[in-house]
Design a protein around this motif. Structure first.
Motif, PDB file in Angstrom:
ATOM      1  N   LYS A   1       0.832  -1.213   0.000  1.00 61.55           N
ATOM      2  CA  LYS A   1       0.000   0.000   0.000  1.00 61.55           C
ATOM      3  C   LYS A   1       0.864   1.260   0.000  1.00 61.55           C
ATOM      4  O   LYS A   1       0.622   2.188  -0.779  1.00 61.55           O
ATOM      5  N   ALA A   2       1.876   1.300   0.857  1.00 60.06           N
ATOM      6  CA  ALA A   2       2.760   2.468   0.912  1.00 60.06           C
ATOM      7  C   ALA A   2       3.514   2.631  -0.404  1.00 60.06           C
ATOM      8  O   ALA A   2       3.657   3.751  -0.922  1.00 60.06           O
ATOM      9  N   MET A   3       3.971   1.520  -0.957  1.00 62.03           N
ATOM     10  CA  MET A   3       4.683   1.578  -2.234  1.00 62.03           C
ATOM     11  C   MET A   3       3.783   2.132  -3.328  1.00 62.03           C
ATOM     12  O   MET A   3       4.201   3.001  -4.106  1.00 62.03           O
ATOM     13  N   ASN A   4       2.558   1.675  -3.391  1.00 66.31           N
ATOM     14  CA  ASN A   4       1.626   2.160  -4.409  1.00 66.31           C
ATOM     15  C   ASN A   4       1.336   3.646  -4.259  1.00 66.31           C
ATOM     16  O   ASN A   4       1.212   4.360  -5.252  1.00 66.31           O
ATOM     17  N   THR A   5       1.252   4.110  -3.015  1.00 70.31           N
ATOM     18  CA  THR A   5       1.043   5.541  -2.754  1.00 70.31           C
ATOM     19  C   THR A   5       2.220   6.345  -3.290  1.00 70.31           C
ATOM     20  O   THR A   5       2.035   7.384  -3.929  1.00 70.31           O
ATOM     21  N   ILE A   6       3.418   5.868  -3.045  1.00 72.94           N
ATOM     22  CA  ILE A   6       4.624   6.566  -3.508  1.00 72.94           C
ATOM     23  C   ILE A   6       4.698   6.552  -5.036  1.00 72.94           C
ATOM     24  O   ILE A   6       4.891   7.593  -5.672  1.00 72.94           O
ATOM     25  N   LEU A   7       4.527   5.389  -5.639  1.00 70.95           N
ATOM     26  CA  LEU A   7       4.643   5.277  -7.095  1.00 70.95           C
ATOM     27  C   LEU A   7       3.614   6.126  -7.825  1.00 70.95           C
ATOM     28  O   LEU A   7       3.889   6.654  -8.922  1.00 70.95           O
ATOM     29  N   ALA A   8       2.444   6.292  -7.218  1.00 71.62           N
ATOM     30  CA  ALA A   8       1.381   7.090  -7.846  1.00 71.62           C
ATOM     31  C   ALA A   8       1.772   8.570  -7.970  1.00 71.62           C
ATOM     32  O   ALA A   8       1.210   9.297  -8.791  1.00 71.62           O
ATOM     33  N   ALA A   9       2.739   9.013  -7.189  1.00 71.65           N
ATOM     34  CA  ALA A   9       3.171  10.414  -7.235  1.00 71.65           C
ATOM     35  C   ALA A   9       4.152  10.686  -8.374  1.00 71.65           C
ATOM     36  O   ALA A   9       4.450  11.837  -8.681  1.00 71.65           O
ATOM     37  N   PHE A  10       4.655   9.628  -9.004  1.00 72.35           N
ATOM     38  CA  PHE A  10       5.637   9.773 -10.084  1.00 72.35           C
ATOM     39  C   PHE A  10       4.970   9.664 -11.448  1.00 72.35           C
ATOM     40  O   PHE A  10       4.060   8.876 -11.638  1.00 72.35           O
ATOM     41  N   GLU A  11       5.479  10.447 -12.371  1.00 70.13           N
ATOM     42  CA  GLU A  11       4.975  10.426 -13.748  1.00 70.13           C
ATOM     43  C   GLU A  11       6.111  10.014 -14.687  1.00 70.13           C
ATOM     44  O   GLU A  11       7.205  10.577 -14.617  1.00 70.13           O
ATOM     45  N   PRO A  12       5.874   9.035 -15.564  1.00 74.61           N
ATOM     46  CA  PRO A  12       6.929   8.657 -16.512  1.00 74.61           C
ATOM     47  C   PRO A  12       7.042   9.672 -17.638  1.00 74.61           C
ATOM     48  O   PRO A  12       6.026  10.164 -18.141  1.00 74.61           O
TER      49      PRO A  12
ATOM     50  N   HIS B   1       6.090  15.913  -3.882  1.00 71.15           N
ATOM     51  CA  HIS B   1       7.133  15.391  -2.990  1.00 71.15           C
ATOM     52  C   HIS B   1       6.833  15.772  -1.536  1.00 71.15           C
ATOM     53  O   HIS B   1       6.863  14.924  -0.633  1.00 71.15           O
ATOM     54  N   PHE B   2       6.540  17.050  -1.313  1.00 72.71           N
ATOM     55  CA  PHE B   2       6.299  17.504   0.059  1.00 72.71           C
ATOM     56  C   PHE B   2       4.962  17.007   0.605  1.00 72.71           C
ATOM     57  O   PHE B   2       4.846  16.708   1.791  1.00 72.71           O
ATOM     58  N   GLU B   3       3.980  16.891  -0.248  1.00 75.41           N
ATOM     59  CA  GLU B   3       2.696  16.326   0.165  1.00 75.41           C
ATOM     60  C   GLU B   3       2.863  14.861   0.550  1.00 75.41           C
ATOM     61  O   GLU B   3       2.330  14.393   1.561  1.00 75.41           O
ATOM     62  N   LEU B   4       3.604  14.131  -0.235  1.00 79.98           N
ATOM     63  CA  LEU B   4       3.885  12.725   0.043  1.00 79.98           C
ATOM     64  C   LEU B   4       4.657  12.577   1.359  1.00 79.98           C
ATOM     65  O   LEU B   4       4.403  11.651   2.131  1.00 79.98           O
ATOM     66  N   SER B   5       5.568  13.500   1.619  1.00 80.66           N
ATOM     67  CA  SER B   5       6.336  13.467   2.873  1.00 80.66           C
ATOM     68  C   SER B   5       5.431  13.608   4.093  1.00 80.66           C
ATOM     69  O   SER B   5       5.711  13.043   5.150  1.00 80.66           O
ATOM     70  N   LYS B   6       4.350  14.350   3.937  1.00 85.58           N
ATOM     71  CA  LYS B   6       3.407  14.549   5.054  1.00 85.58           C
ATOM     72  C   LYS B   6       2.522  13.328   5.270  1.00 85.58           C
ATOM     73  O   LYS B   6       2.198  12.982   6.399  1.00 85.58           O
ATOM     74  N   LYS B   7       2.102  12.689   4.178  1.00 80.51           N
ATOM     75  CA  LYS B   7       1.105  11.629   4.333  1.00 80.51           C
ATOM     76  C   LYS B   7       1.674  10.212   4.323  1.00 80.51           C
ATOM     77  O   LYS B   7       0.990   9.285   4.757  1.00 80.51           O
ATOM     78  N   GLU B   8       2.908  10.027   3.854  1.00 83.07           N
ATOM     79  CA  GLU B   8       3.465   8.677   3.778  1.00 83.07           C
ATOM     80  C   GLU B   8       4.842   8.628   4.447  1.00 83.07           C
ATOM     81  O   GLU B   8       5.843   9.021   3.849  1.00 83.07           O
ATOM     82  N   PRO B   9       4.894   8.149   5.704  1.00 85.99           N
ATOM     83  CA  PRO B   9       6.168   8.096   6.446  1.00 85.99           C
ATOM     84  C   PRO B   9       7.257   7.315   5.726  1.00 85.99           C
ATOM     85  O   PRO B   9       8.445   7.617   5.876  1.00 85.99           O
ATOM     86  N   LYS B  10       6.897   6.330   4.932  1.00 86.04           N
ATOM     87  CA  LYS B  10       7.903   5.541   4.227  1.00 86.04           C
ATOM     88  C   LYS B  10       8.602   6.363   3.140  1.00 86.04           C
ATOM     89  O   LYS B  10       9.772   6.145   2.836  1.00 86.04           O
ATOM     90  N   TRP B  11       7.880   7.318   2.535  1.00 84.74           N
ATOM     91  CA  TRP B  11       8.529   8.204   1.577  1.00 84.74           C
ATOM     92  C   TRP B  11       9.541   9.082   2.304  1.00 84.74           C
ATOM     93  O   TRP B  11      10.662   9.287   1.817  1.00 84.74           O
ATOM     94  N   LEU B  12       9.183   9.594   3.454  1.00 87.10           N
ATOM     95  CA  LEU B  12      10.094  10.423   4.235  1.00 87.10           C
ATOM     96  C   LEU B  12      11.337   9.621   4.632  1.00 87.10           C
ATOM     97  O   LEU B  12      12.462  10.118   4.538  1.00 87.10           O
ATOM     98  N   GLU B  13      11.150   8.373   5.009  1.00 84.76           N
ATOM     99  CA  GLU B  13      12.280   7.504   5.352  1.00 84.76           C
ATOM    100  C   GLU B  13      13.198   7.320   4.139  1.00 84.76           C
ATOM    101  O   GLU B  13      14.422   7.449   4.247  1.00 84.76           O
ATOM    102  N   PHE B  14      12.603   7.038   2.990  1.00 86.39           N
ATOM    103  CA  PHE B  14      13.391   6.852   1.771  1.00 86.39           C
ATOM    104  C   PHE B  14      14.067   8.162   1.348  1.00 86.39           C
ATOM    105  O   PHE B  14      15.242   8.181   0.984  1.00 86.39           O
ATOM    106  N   ASP B  15      13.339   9.258   1.430  1.00 89.11           N
ATOM    107  CA  ASP B  15      13.870  10.565   1.055  1.00 89.11           C
ATOM    108  C   ASP B  15      15.070  10.936   1.936  1.00 89.11           C
ATOM    109  O   ASP B  15      16.043  11.517   1.444  1.00 89.11           O
ATOM    110  N   ASN B  16      15.017  10.598   3.205  1.00 88.47           N
ATOM    111  CA  ASN B  16      16.152  10.863   4.100  1.00 88.47           C
ATOM    112  C   ASN B  16      17.385  10.078   3.663  1.00 88.47           C
ATOM    113  O   ASN B  16      18.509  10.575   3.752  1.00 88.47           O
ATOM    114  N   ILE B  17      17.189   8.863   3.185  1.00 87.56           N
ATOM    115  CA  ILE B  17      18.310   8.072   2.668  1.00 87.56           C
ATOM    116  C   ILE B  17      18.885   8.728   1.412  1.00 87.56           C
ATOM    117  O   ILE B  17      20.101   8.833   1.250  1.00 87.56           O
TER     118      ILE B  17
END
Length: 192
Positions: free
Chosen positions: A17-28, A109-125
């Motif tokens: 679920k978290a992965m799908n939320t993150i991937l949905a924010a990207f556009e090819p 990116h910033f909206e995703l950081s607020k709603k999906e902690p896993k994106w914030l974790e990945f972004d910190n890496i």
């Protein structure tokens, strides 16, 4: 998007679920060889995951192009300070080859950081890796020879030498194209 998915899951433990939320924010998007992802003097409003192809980050100093970094598949690219702080960007980011990118807009990116902690974790890496790369690059320029820098790049990114014009690689290494040609010739001699 499988490559982006693998990139994220290689760094963090994440639910579907978290992965799908993150991937949905990207556009090819596809960009052609020579096309700019970002030009200096503008504000960077997107970050890209390079799915395929080669891109370079460079500036022009006294009429001469200076390559800071060359990115290829599996890497993210952006002008970090401009992207985060909305300052004027100093870098050009241009496709060296045709590229397939997955792009996230700054606001997403910033909206995703607020709603999906896993994106914030990945972004910190990603942020930590960017700083580590910068530190390593600065150390390398100050404390290693051109030959050592060449050998390290050849070991870590051998495909660059088959896919990227040598003048860009030489610039990134802080040497002339002629010096790079000599180093490559000597490397071939030492192998045979």
């Amino acid at each position: 998007m499988e490559a982006l998915k693998a990139c994220i899951s290689n760094e963090i433990t994440i639910t579907t679920k978290a992965m799908n939320t993150i991937l949905a924010a990207f556009e090819p998007i596809e960009i052609s060889k020579g096309e700019f992802f970002l030009k200096s003097g503008t504000i960077c409003r997107q970050m890209a995951y390079i799915s395929s192809g080669y891109m370079r980050m460079y500036d022009i100093v006294d009429g001469k192009e200076i390559t800071l970094w060359i990115g290829n598949s599996g890497k993210f690219i952006t002008s970090l300070s401009s992207f985060i702080f909305e300052t004027t960007n100093i870098w050009n980011i241009q496709a060296i080859t045709a590229c397939t990118l997955y792009v996230i807009k700054r606001e997403d990116h910033f909206e995703l950081s607020k709603k999906e902690p896993k994106w914030l974790e990945f972004d910190n890496i990603l942020l930590a890796r960017s700083f580590a790369l910068l530190e390593r690059s600065m150390f390398s320029q100050l404390h290693t020879t051109a030959k050592q820098r060449f050998q390290q790049l050849l070991k870590e990114e051998p495909t660059l030498f088959n896919n990227v014009p040598l003048q860009y690689i030489a610039s990134m290494l802080g040497i002339t194209p002629e010096s790079l040609s000599r180093l490559r010739k000597n490397e071939v001699k030492s192998i045979t």
